[in-house]
Design a protein around this motif. Structure first.
Motif, PDB file in Angstrom:
ATOM      1  N   ASP A  45      29.927  37.255  58.367  1.00 29.46           N
ATOM      2  CA  ASP A  45      31.299  37.254  57.864  1.00 29.46           C
ATOM      3  C   ASP A  45      32.298  37.930  58.804  1.00 29.46           C
ATOM      4  O   ASP A  45      33.407  38.256  58.404  1.00 29.46           O
ATOM      5  CB  ASP A  45      31.347  37.937  56.496  1.00 29.46           C
ATOM      6  CG  ASP A  45      30.807  39.366  56.537  1.00 29.46           C
ATOM      7  OD1 ASP A  45      30.519  39.889  57.633  1.00 29.46           O
ATOM      8  OD2 ASP A  45      30.678  39.964  55.455  1.00 29.46           O
ATOM      9  N   SER A  46      31.911  38.157  60.032  1.00 29.77           N
ATOM     10  CA  SER A  46      32.737  38.790  61.071  1.00 29.77           C
ATOM     11  C   SER A  46      32.945  40.294  60.872  1.00 29.77           C
ATOM     12  O   SER A  46      33.508  40.948  61.740  1.00 29.77           O
ATOM     13  CB  SER A  46      34.100  38.101  61.217  1.00 29.77           C
ATOM     14  OG  SER A  46      33.906  36.755  61.608  1.00 29.77           O
ATOM     15  N   LYS A  47      32.495  40.851  59.767  1.00 31.86           N
ATOM     16  CA  LYS A  47      32.632  42.295  59.550  1.00 31.86           C
ATOM     17  C   LYS A  47      31.659  43.092  60.419  1.00 31.86           C
ATOM     18  O   LYS A  47      31.953  44.216  60.812  1.00 31.86           O
ATOM     19  CB  LYS A  47      32.417  42.646  58.077  1.00 31.86           C
ATOM     20  CG  LYS A  47      33.487  42.083  57.162  1.00 31.86           C
ATOM     21  CD  LYS A  47      33.187  42.406  55.715  1.00 31.86           C
ATOM     22  CE  LYS A  47      34.205  41.745  54.794  1.00 31.86           C
ATOM     23  NZ  LYS A  47      33.908  42.015  53.376  1.00 31.86           N
ATOM     24  N   ASP A  48      30.507  42.501  60.713  1.00 32.95           N
ATOM     25  CA  ASP A  48      29.478  43.205  61.484  1.00 32.95           C
ATOM     26  C   ASP A  48      30.008  43.774  62.790  1.00 32.95           C
ATOM     27  O   ASP A  48      29.587  44.838  63.234  1.00 32.95           O
ATOM     28  CB  ASP A  48      28.309  42.266  61.804  1.00 32.95           C
ATOM     29  CG  ASP A  48      27.466  41.953  60.599  1.00 32.95           C
ATOM     30  OD1 ASP A  48      27.106  42.884  59.871  1.00 32.95           O
ATOM     31  OD2 ASP A  48      27.176  40.769  60.376  1.00 32.95           O
ATOM     32  N   LEU A  49      30.930  43.070  63.416  1.00 32.84           N
ATOM     33  CA  LEU A  49      31.471  43.471  64.713  1.00 32.84           C
ATOM     34  C   LEU A  49      32.145  44.837  64.654  1.00 32.84           C
ATOM     35  O   LEU A  49      32.215  45.542  65.660  1.00 32.84           O
ATOM     36  CB  LEU A  49      32.469  42.426  65.206  1.00 32.84           C
ATOM     37  CG  LEU A  49      31.912  41.007  65.371  1.00 32.84           C
ATOM     38  CD1 LEU A  49      33.042  40.019  65.575  1.00 32.84           C
ATOM     39  CD2 LEU A  49      30.911  40.956  66.508  1.00 32.84           C
ATOM     40  N   GLN A  50      32.658  45.220  63.483  1.00 32.83           N
ATOM     41  CA  GLN A  50      33.404  46.466  63.315  1.00 32.83           C
ATOM     42  C   GLN A  50      32.595  47.561  62.624  1.00 32.83           C
ATOM     43  O   GLN A  50      33.104  48.655  62.394  1.00 32.83           O
ATOM     44  CB  GLN A  50      34.670  46.182  62.510  1.00 32.83           C
ATOM     45  CG  GLN A  50      35.557  45.124  63.166  1.00 32.83           C
ATOM     46  CD  GLN A  50      36.613  44.645  62.199  1.00 32.83           C
ATOM     47  OE1 GLN A  50      37.568  45.375  61.947  1.00 32.83           O
ATOM     48  NE2 GLN A  50      36.445  43.454  61.657  1.00 32.83           N
ATOM     49  N   CYS A  51      31.361  47.264  62.263  1.00 39.41           N
ATOM     50  CA  CYS A  51      30.547  48.177  61.450  1.00 39.41           C
ATOM     51  C   CYS A  51      29.574  48.995  62.282  1.00 39.41           C
ATOM     52  O   CYS A  51      29.266  48.668  63.428  1.00 39.41           O
ATOM     53  CB  CYS A  51      29.742  47.369  60.435  1.00 39.41           C
ATOM     54  SG  CYS A  51      30.754  46.550  59.193  1.00 39.41           S
ATOM     55  N   LEU A  52      29.077  50.052  61.648  1.00 40.26           N
ATOM     56  CA  LEU A  52      27.931  50.794  62.145  1.00 40.26           C
ATOM     57  C   LEU A  52      26.707  50.222  61.439  1.00 40.26           C
ATOM     58  O   LEU A  52      26.768  49.895  60.247  1.00 40.26           O
ATOM     59  CB  LEU A  52      28.070  52.281  61.837  1.00 40.26           C
ATOM     60  CG  LEU A  52      29.217  52.996  62.535  1.00 40.26           C
ATOM     61  CD1 LEU A  52      29.398  54.394  61.943  1.00 40.26           C
ATOM     62  CD2 LEU A  52      28.956  53.065  64.029  1.00 40.26           C
ATOM     63  N   HIS A  53      25.607  50.133  62.145  1.00 40.44           N
ATOM     64  CA  HIS A  53      24.397  49.536  61.584  1.00 40.44           C
ATOM     65  C   HIS A  53      23.299  50.591  61.547  1.00 40.44           C
ATOM     66  O   HIS A  53      22.942  51.167  62.583  1.00 40.44           O
ATOM     67  CB  HIS A  53      24.000  48.311  62.411  1.00 40.44           C
ATOM     68  CG  HIS A  53      25.076  47.276  62.418  1.00 40.44           C
ATOM     69  ND1 HIS A  53      25.133  46.278  61.474  1.00 40.44           N
ATOM     70  CD2 HIS A  53      26.171  47.129  63.195  1.00 40.44           C
ATOM     71  CE1 HIS A  53      26.211  45.544  61.696  1.00 40.44           C
ATOM     72  NE2 HIS A  53      26.866  46.040  62.727  1.00 40.44           N
ATOM     73  N   LEU A  54      22.802  50.863  60.333  1.00 35.27           N
ATOM     74  CA  LEU A  54      21.789  51.889  60.114  1.00 35.27           C
ATOM     75  C   LEU A  54      20.439  51.217  59.896  1.00 35.27           C
ATOM     76  O   LEU A  54      20.273  50.447  58.956  1.00 35.27           O
ATOM     77  CB  LEU A  54      22.157  52.748  58.896  1.00 35.27           C
ATOM     78  CG  LEU A  54      21.199  53.881  58.565  1.00 35.27           C
ATOM     79  CD1 LEU A  54      21.154  54.913  59.696  1.00 35.27           C
ATOM     80  CD2 LEU A  54      21.600  54.540  57.248  1.00 35.27           C
TER      81      LEU A  54
END
Length: 157
Positions: A45-54
């Motif tokens: 959904d294009s949000k991943d690009l701006q997120c931190l991934h745990l």
């Protein structure tokens, strides 16, 4: 029930994920949210690009056991959010969900201090999230054929 281990955590912004880590994340999300929940939806959904991934693993080079994405404020909600919460099928017998959410809350507090946390929770997990300090906030709604409710967590200093 097998003895629960403390997971080893990796927290990375999107642009620092290796292709292998990204593949593991996307494969796990597809397995859980599309295949297991029989829910056809657009995960990317294009949000991943701006997120931190745990990412949680039992061993340094071991398979992905648990995962969330930490969504900065202003992307999904006004507040920061925790999304795509999952424990992979092979690790569910260890009850890593609580450990995953506690670590996710800790990450949000560290990166976005003094802000609440808002999530869109599947309603069948309502009691689980309430046990962690989240409170329902609003009416239930349908998202991709699954009943959800927004929930808020108020950070304490």
């Amino acid at each position: 029930m097998p003895l629960q281990k403390e997971l080893l955590w990796t927290l990375l912004p999107f642009n620092e994920l290796s292709t292998t880590e990204l593949y593991e994340i996307l494969r796990s999300r597809s397995e859980v949210f599309v295949v297991e929940q029989n829910c056809i939806y657009q995960d990317l959904d294009s949000k991943d690009l701006q997120c931190l991934h745990l990412i949680g693993r039992e061993e340094v080079a071991g398979p992905l056991a648990a995962y969330t994405r930490i969504v900065p404020p202003g992307i999904s909600f006004t507040e920061p959010s925790i999304g795509r919460v999952l424990t992979t099928a092979a690790f569910r017998r260890h009850s890593y969900g609580k450990q995953l959410m506690l670590k996710s809350i800790e990450v949000v507090k560290a990166h976005f201090p003094h802000q609440g946390i808002r999530i869109g929770a599947q309603t069948y997990l309502d009691q689980f999230y309430q046990s962690l300090g989240f409170k329902p906030d609003g009416e239930k709604y349908d998202e991709d054929g699954i009943e959800h409710v927004e929930m808020c967590y108020t950070q304490h200093t």
